[in-house]
Write an enzyme that holds these catalytic residues in place. Structure first.
Site, PDB file in Angstrom:
ATOM      1  N   ASN A   1      -3.283  -7.169   8.508  1.00  0.00           N
ATOM      2  CA  ASN A   1      -4.130  -6.985   7.328  1.00  0.00           C
ATOM      3  C   ASN A   1      -4.094  -8.211   6.424  1.00  0.00           C
ATOM      4  O   ASN A   1      -5.051  -8.488   5.715  1.00  0.00           O
ATOM      5  CB  ASN A   1      -3.745  -5.691   6.593  1.00  0.00           C
ATOM      6  CG  ASN A   1      -2.507  -5.857   5.742  1.00  0.00           C
ATOM      7  OD1 ASN A   1      -2.583  -6.333   4.624  1.00  0.00           O
ATOM      8  ND2 ASN A   1      -1.339  -5.490   6.272  1.00  0.00           N
TER       9      ASN A   1
ATOM     10  N   HIS B   1      -1.584  -5.483  19.246  1.00  0.00           N
ATOM     11  CA  HIS B   1      -0.943  -5.074  17.988  1.00  0.00           C
ATOM     12  C   HIS B   1      -0.251  -3.721  18.205  1.00  0.00           C
ATOM     13  O   HIS B   1      -0.796  -2.853  18.891  1.00  0.00           O
ATOM     14  CB  HIS B   1      -2.002  -4.966  16.885  1.00  0.00           C
ATOM     15  CG  HIS B   1      -1.418  -4.755  15.524  1.00  0.00           C
ATOM     16  ND1 HIS B   1      -1.025  -3.514  15.071  1.00  0.00           N
ATOM     17  CD2 HIS B   1      -1.135  -5.622  14.534  1.00  0.00           C
ATOM     18  CE1 HIS B   1      -0.534  -3.630  13.842  1.00  0.00           C
ATOM     19  NE2 HIS B   1      -0.595  -4.905  13.491  1.00  0.00           N
TER      20      HIS B   1
ATOM     21  N   CYS C   1       2.463   5.694   9.172  1.00  0.00           N
ATOM     22  CA  CYS C   1       1.588   5.912   8.006  1.00  0.00           C
ATOM     23  C   CYS C   1       0.660   7.102   8.278  1.00  0.00           C
ATOM     24  O   CYS C   1       0.113   7.218   9.380  1.00  0.00           O
ATOM     25  CB  CYS C   1       0.768   4.652   7.745  1.00  0.00           C
ATOM     26  SG  CYS C   1      -0.472   4.917   6.485  1.00  0.00           S
TER      27      CYS C   1
ATOM     28  N   HIS D   1       3.313   1.477  11.856  1.00  0.00           N
ATOM     29  CA  HIS D   1       2.198   1.322  12.799  1.00  0.00           C
ATOM     30  C   HIS D   1       2.138   2.455  13.821  1.00  0.00           C
ATOM     31  O   HIS D   1       1.176   2.539  14.595  1.00  0.00           O
ATOM     32  CB  HIS D   1       2.328   0.004  13.571  1.00  0.00           C
ATOM     33  CG  HIS D   1       2.391  -1.200  12.677  1.00  0.00           C
ATOM     34  ND1 HIS D   1       3.493  -2.014  12.576  1.00  0.00           N
ATOM     35  CD2 HIS D   1       1.478  -1.697  11.829  1.00  0.00           C
ATOM     36  CE1 HIS D   1       3.243  -2.969  11.708  1.00  0.00           C
ATOM     37  NE2 HIS D   1       2.044  -2.808  11.240  1.00  0.00           N
TER      38      HIS D   1
ATOM     39  N   THR E   1      -6.805   0.526  11.945  1.00  0.00           N
ATOM     40  CA  THR E   1      -7.033   0.909  10.542  1.00  0.00           C
ATOM     41  C   THR E   1      -7.305  -0.269   9.604  1.00  0.00           C
ATOM     42  O   THR E   1      -7.958  -0.097   8.586  1.00  0.00           O
ATOM     43  CB  THR E   1      -5.813   1.682   9.998  1.00  0.00           C
ATOM     44  OG1 THR E   1      -4.652   0.871  10.180  1.00  0.00           O
ATOM     45  CG2 THR E   1      -5.628   3.006  10.702  1.00  0.00           C
TER      46      THR E   1
ATOM     47  N   SER F   1       1.122 -10.442  10.135  1.00  0.00           N
ATOM     48  CA  SER F   1       0.576  -9.213   9.539  1.00  0.00           C
ATOM     49  C   SER F   1      -0.948  -9.199   9.702  1.00  0.00           C
ATOM     50  O   SER F   1      -1.655 -10.051   9.148  1.00  0.00           O
ATOM     51  CB  SER F   1       0.960  -9.156   8.051  1.00  0.00           C
ATOM     52  OG  SER F   1       0.077  -8.305   7.361  1.00  0.00           O
TER      53      SER F   1
ATOM     54  N   CYS G   1       0.867  -1.186   0.000  1.00  0.00           N
ATOM     55  CA  CYS G   1       0.000   0.000   0.000  1.00  0.00           C
ATOM     56  C   CYS G   1       0.904   1.238   0.000  1.00  0.00           C
ATOM     57  O   CYS G   1       2.126   1.124   0.179  1.00  0.00           O
ATOM     58  CB  CYS G   1      -0.861   0.001   1.261  1.00  0.00           C
ATOM     59  SG  CYS G   1       0.155   0.024   2.763  1.00  0.00           S
TER      60      CYS G   1
ATOM     61  N   CYS H   1      -8.769   2.055   7.020  1.00  0.00           N
ATOM     62  CA  CYS H   1      -7.927   2.432   5.885  1.00  0.00           C
ATOM     63  C   CYS H   1      -8.561   1.929   4.589  1.00  0.00           C
ATOM     64  O   CYS H   1      -8.851   0.737   4.468  1.00  0.00           O
ATOM     65  CB  CYS H   1      -6.542   1.825   6.078  1.00  0.00           C
ATOM     66  SG  CYS H   1      -5.566   1.851   4.591  1.00  0.00           S
TER      67      CYS H   1
ATOM     68  N   GLU I   1       0.063  -1.076  16.402  1.00  0.00           N
ATOM     69  CA  GLU I   1      -0.739   0.118  16.057  1.00  0.00           C
ATOM     70  C   GLU I   1      -1.724   0.436  17.184  1.00  0.00           C
ATOM     71  O   GLU I   1      -1.888   1.606  17.578  1.00  0.00           O
ATOM     72  CB  GLU I   1      -1.512  -0.118  14.751  1.00  0.00           C
ATOM     73  CG  GLU I   1      -2.352   1.092  14.372  1.00  0.00           C
ATOM     74  CD  GLU I   1      -3.413   0.798  13.328  1.00  0.00           C
ATOM     75  OE1 GLU I   1      -3.179  -0.039  12.437  1.00  0.00           O
ATOM     76  OE2 GLU I   1      -4.489   1.407  13.410  1.00  0.00           O
TER      77      GLU I   1
HETATM   78 FE1  F3S Z   1      -1.011   0.780   4.519  1.00  0.00          FE
HETATM   79 FE2  F3S Z   1      -1.255   2.840   6.072  1.00  0.00          FE
HETATM   80 FE3  F3S Z   1      -3.359   1.555   5.307  1.00  0.00          FE
HETATM   81  S1  F3S Z   1       0.351   1.328   6.180  1.00  0.00           S
HETATM   82  S2  F3S Z   1      -2.647  -0.522   5.175  1.00  0.00           S
HETATM   83  S3  F3S Z   1      -2.015   2.728   3.965  1.00  0.00           S
HETATM   84  S4  F3S Z   1      -2.996   2.334   7.341  1.00  0.00           S
END
Ligand code: F3S
Length: 281
Positions: free
Chosen positions: A222, A122, A94, A72, A160, A220, A12, A192, A124
């Site tokens: 996500n 986590h 991010c 994070h 997120t 991970s 991303c 996100c 974050e």
């Molecule tokens: Fe990537 Fe930031 Fe979203 S690291 S997954 S754009 S919160």
């Protein structure tokens, strides 16, 4: 056998940005320490290590002067500790995570008890808790959170990378149970869009595939979410790299779908595709 990649997959913009910052600072003569991995992916962490970037899990283990904050983010207490001890911080947080931190801080400053929908351990979420004030709590289970709420104003936000539908369900559960006892509930949408797009396109691909392979770090968040959205639709496996492919998964499968977490580099995705092709002959 047909192999199809999801329309949105892999790195991303937040991960690309973090790597750009760290790689432009890295110099193998001056080592940089990162508080936890910059992103949750072994290939990336090993490549950075060759550039002079070491992962540490505790500030006490710092030997150099340069410390990188991962994508994070970190809590204000951690940032303060780094500055008090004279370390130079390279911040790769991010921007989307930074917005979530600001939302948590804003809610706390205006008198809301903050609830974070996310995995409490986590990094974050640990950072978000730091920005959300002393009464903040984090969990994925509304039933666990409910007995801890004492304030009259409640603010809710999410880690997120969580799944949109599940965050909505969590909000509904809390709202339903809290309304009789509190004055105000405020929700900040901190999800996100990059992860939402990957989840959506992975789910679409799963519905036209016989098998889904999700590529990314087992640690991970996500990447695990991608696996969770595909698994109810079709047989799904999460693998970190091509060595984890089990040839039995591929037997009798005609359409294989591939997706990957936001911290998975293109080279890992391509290696998985080439390995599947070579097994299929
Ligand atoms: Fe990537 Fe930031 Fe979203 S690291 S997954 S754009 S919160």
């Amino acid at each position: 056998m047909q192999i199809t990649k999801a329309r949105e997959l892999g790195f991303c913009f937040g991960v690309r940005r973090a790597l750009r910052i760290i790689e432009s600072t890295a110099d193998s003569r001056v080592r940089i320490a990162t508080l936890g991995p910059i992103v949750h992916n072994k290939t990336v962490v090993e490549r950075l290590q060759r550039l002079g970037v070491d992962v540490i899990d505790d500030l006490e283990k710092l030997t150099g002067r340069l410390v990188a904050i991962s994508s994070h983010g970190a809590s204000p207490a951690t940032l303060q500790k780094l500055s008090d001890r004279g370390f130079e911080a390279i911040d790769t947080t991010c921007p989307i995570v930074r917005s979530a931190q600001k939302a948590a801080q804003r809610l706390a400053k205006t008198g809301f008890s903050v609830i974070i929908y996310g995995e409490a351990n986590h990094p974050e979420v640990q950072g978000l808790l730091g920005w959300a004030g002393e009464s903040a709590t984090a969990s994925m289970d509304a039933n666990k959170i409910l007995p801890t709420i004492t304030g009259k104003r409640v603010g809710i936000l999410s880690q997120t990378t969580q799944i949109h539908a599940e965050f909505a369900f969590f909000i509904n559960q809390l709202t339903d149970r809290l309304l009789p006892q509190i004055q105000e509930i405020r929700v900040a949408n901190t999800l996100c869009q990059e992860t939402q797009k990957r989840q959506q396109t992975a789910k679409e691909l799963a519905s036209s595939s016989d098998l889904m392979i999700v590529v990314g770090g087992h640690n991970s968040a996500n990447t695990r979410r991608l696996s969770e959205v595909c698994a109810p639709v079709v047989e799904t496996y999460l693998i970190e790299n091509c060595d984890e492919i089990d040839t039995r998964w591929l037997r009798g499968k005609k359409a294989i779908g591939i997706t990957a977490g936001t911290s998975t580099p293109d080279e890992d995705i391509e290696q998985v595709i080439q390995t599947i092709k070579s097994i299929a002959g």
